[in-house]
Design an enzyme around this catalytic site. Structure first.
Site, PDB file in Angstrom:
ATOM      1  N   HIS A 167       0.831  -1.220   0.000  1.00  0.00           N
ATOM      2  CA  HIS A 167       0.000   0.000   0.000  1.00  0.00           C
ATOM      3  C   HIS A 167       0.867   1.273   0.000  1.00  0.00           C
ATOM      4  O   HIS A 167       0.421   2.312   0.454  1.00  0.00           O
ATOM      5  CB  HIS A 167      -0.953   0.054   1.203  1.00  0.00           C
ATOM      6  CG  HIS A 167      -1.649  -1.239   1.510  1.00  0.00           C
ATOM      7  ND1 HIS A 167      -2.929  -1.519   1.094  1.00  0.00           N
ATOM      8  CD2 HIS A 167      -1.220  -2.359   2.157  1.00  0.00           C
ATOM      9  CE1 HIS A 167      -3.265  -2.728   1.498  1.00  0.00           C
ATOM     10  NE2 HIS A 167      -2.243  -3.268   2.135  1.00  0.00           N
ATOM     11  N   SER A 288      14.875  22.214 -15.325  1.00  0.00           N
ATOM     12  CA  SER A 288      13.735  23.105 -15.486  1.00  0.00           C
ATOM     13  C   SER A 288      14.242  24.443 -15.999  1.00  0.00           C
ATOM     14  O   SER A 288      15.320  24.898 -15.607  1.00  0.00           O
ATOM     15  CB  SER A 288      13.039  23.285 -14.140  1.00  0.00           C
ATOM     16  OG  SER A 288      12.291  24.488 -14.151  1.00  0.00           O
ATOM     17  N   LYS A 294      16.056  22.010 -10.088  1.00  0.00           N
ATOM     18  CA  LYS A 294      15.322  20.819 -10.535  1.00  0.00           C
ATOM     19  C   LYS A 294      16.166  19.874 -11.384  1.00  0.00           C
ATOM     20  O   LYS A 294      16.936  20.280 -12.241  1.00  0.00           O
ATOM     21  CB  LYS A 294      14.094  21.227 -11.353  1.00  0.00           C
ATOM     22  CG  LYS A 294      13.003  21.891 -10.551  1.00  0.00           C
ATOM     23  CD  LYS A 294      12.291  20.953  -9.594  1.00  0.00           C
ATOM     24  CE  LYS A 294      11.392  19.984 -10.319  1.00  0.00           C
ATOM     25  NZ  LYS A 294      10.080  20.527 -10.647  1.00  0.00           N
ATOM     26  N   GLU A 301       9.103   9.319 -16.590  1.00  0.00           N
ATOM     27  CA  GLU A 301       7.727   9.795 -16.796  1.00  0.00           C
ATOM     28  C   GLU A 301       7.223   9.468 -18.194  1.00  0.00           C
ATOM     29  O   GLU A 301       6.071   9.080 -18.383  1.00  0.00           O
ATOM     30  CB  GLU A 301       7.661  11.304 -16.568  1.00  0.00           C
ATOM     31  CG  GLU A 301       7.942  11.709 -15.137  1.00  0.00           C
ATOM     32  CD  GLU A 301       8.153  13.213 -15.030  1.00  0.00           C
ATOM     33  OE1 GLU A 301       7.185  13.920 -14.755  1.00  0.00           O
ATOM     34  OE2 GLU A 301       9.284  13.686 -15.253  1.00  0.00           O
TER      35      GLU A 301
END
Ligand code: ARG
Length: 469
Positions: A167, A288, A294, A301
């Site tokens: 979980h 970024s 970043k 992704e």
């Protein structure tokens, strides 16, 4: 001019237009033509035609000098295609008729003999099978590379501790090697699915002709062998209307893609500032344009996102096939773009995952710190109460739960409780309990077959290395 549909073709199709007095409407040509995408099968089409022509000569169906002219001509056409000088025509619909029309221009009359005892129906099934077969082989190569990269990670961190989750809540400590090897098992099953399907699909449709076979004394064993198939397909109706091989590829690709997506998701989570379980390499990250700090896990992704196209292709081809009576229907022309796109994206995702895995660095300290938090050794405590004090597991579970409650209220972890606090929950608890509350003890104790103990993980790594040799 594959996509040029602006000018209506005035004359009827020169390959099949005998009974037609007018050419197709521009819209008809646009919906009908597949050359813009099936030109990807040019090499397979020419290989199939060469095998067919050689067989026609060997069986005496056409003359040897005609077959020789066809062979030479096909090689010329292939070199034009490979050299980028071939002019594709949407009026000629597809790769099969584009190649044959050009062959006619190059060698003249003998070109017209190539299509003896053959149809575009068995031709396209053969070409597409050859193309898909290459994808099974490519997927196998990519999966092997990914498995090797995972094995290297597992070997480097066979005894690194990290939290195991259910979980996505801390469950029990596991080892980094164990986690990597879980993916080796998944991609190993993908590999075996690809191999199974490849073995099953390797039957040659060529010679099924339009649907019923042919009256010419063709030698289907010869063409099957020349094209690397194990045997000719046994039923001509099935041969021209079967796309199971493409669906099996998409099915195996979908399951593999699902595995890639799950791992990609973990890498996104693990590389976040909140987790810091792994550092992805600069080579597989992006920055970024506004936030200088970043480092984004874009490859992971995009793997996660691209997977949807593969599932979509699987469903789309199922939908194309599900309503079709035997044998060939033009619907089946819609098989290719789906498979092309799925294959391209699967190979890209596999390569990107392999690169990320090869380059990534597990953060051993952070993994270990996280492994010890969240009461991860609560099960070890309960097991100790059973093993040492002889309590029933349910009672042990209850006592441990109360101790977790005490620790939680105090803002500490289980090993930080005092012996007095422990004994308040059960008077029989002794100092020895603290041994099993350590994370290393916990993982080392999980020696059951397939368990997380480093010794078990190393045994699985050794087994896989043997399998791969
Ligand atoms: N371009 C067609 C396809 O991809 C080739 C087969 C055409 N056969 C036919 N009977 N019209 O399916």
């Amino acid at each position: 001019m594959a996509n040029d549909t602006s000018n209506t073709t005035k004359t009827s199709n020169k390959m099949w237009g005998g009974r037609f007095s007018a050419g197709p409407d521009a819209i008809m040509e646009a919906i009908n033509a597949s050359i813009s995408f099936d030109k990807r099968m040019a090499a397979q089409d020419i290989a199939g035609s060469r095998a067919h022509a050689a067989m026609l000569a060997a069986t005496g169906i056409i003359k040897t000098n005609d077959a020789e002219a066809i062979r030479e001509g096909l090689l010329t056409v292939l070199s034009e295609i490979e050299g980028g000088t071939f002019e594709y025509s949407a009026a000629l619909e597809d790769i099969h008729m584009n190649v044959e029309a050009r062959l006619k221009e190059v060698i003249g009359e003998p070109a017209g003999r190539l299509h003896t005892g053959r149809s575009r129906n068995d031709q396209v099934a053969t070409d597409f099978k050859l193309w898909v077969r290459d994808q099974f082989d490519a997927a196998e190569e990519s999966l092997l590379a990914l498995i090797r990269a995972l094995l290297a990670q597992a070997e480097a961190g066979a005894d690194w501790v990290m939290p195991g989750f259910t979980h996505l809540q801390t469950a029990q400590p596991v080892t980094w090697g164990h986690h990597m090897m879980a993916y080796v098992e998944m991609f190993g099953r993908d590999l075996s699915r690809m191999r199974d399907a490849r073995a099953r699909m390797n039957e040659c449709p060529l010679g099924a002709a339009a649907l019923a076979g042919t009256s010419f004394p063709i030698d289907r064993d010869a063409t099957a062998k020349a094209l690397g198939f194990d045997r000719p397909s046994a039923n001509s109706l099935d041969a021209v209307s079967d796309r199971d091989f493409a669906l099996e590829f998409l099915g195996a690709a979908s399951i593999c893609a699902m595995h890639l997506s799950r791992f990609a998701e973990e890498l996104v989570i693990w590389s976040s500032a909140q987790f810091r379980f792994v550092a992805l390499s600069d080579r597989f990250s992006t920055g970024s344009s506004i936030m200088p700090q970043k480092k984004n896990p874009d490859a992971a992704e995009l793997i996660r996102a691209k997977i949807g196209r593969i599932f979509g292709a699987n469903v789309a081809l199922m939908m194309v096939m599900k309503g079709l009576p035997l044998a060939y229907s033009k619907d089946m022309q819609e098989d290719k773009e789906q498979v092309f796109d799925a294959a391209d994206n699967l190979m890209l995702a596999l390569a990107a995952m392999e690169g990320m895995v090869r380059d990534m660095t597990g953060n051993r300290e952070n993994l270990a710190a996280a492994a010890g938090s969240g009461f991860s050794t609560a099960t070890d405590l309960a097991d100790w109460l059973v093993r040492v004090l002889g309590l029933p597991f349910r009672d042990a579970h209850h006592i441990t739960g109360s101790l977790v409650g005490v620790a939680e209220a105090q803002g500490c972890d289980l090993p930080d409780l005092t012996l007095d606090q422990m004994q308040a929950a059960h008077a029989g608890i002794t100092e020895g309990v603290f041994d099993v509350l350590g994370v290393d003890n916990s993982v080392n104790s999980r020696m059951s077959y397939g368990g997380t103990a480093p010794a078990q993980v190393r045994a699985q790594i050794a087994r896989w290395k043997e399998v791969l040799e």
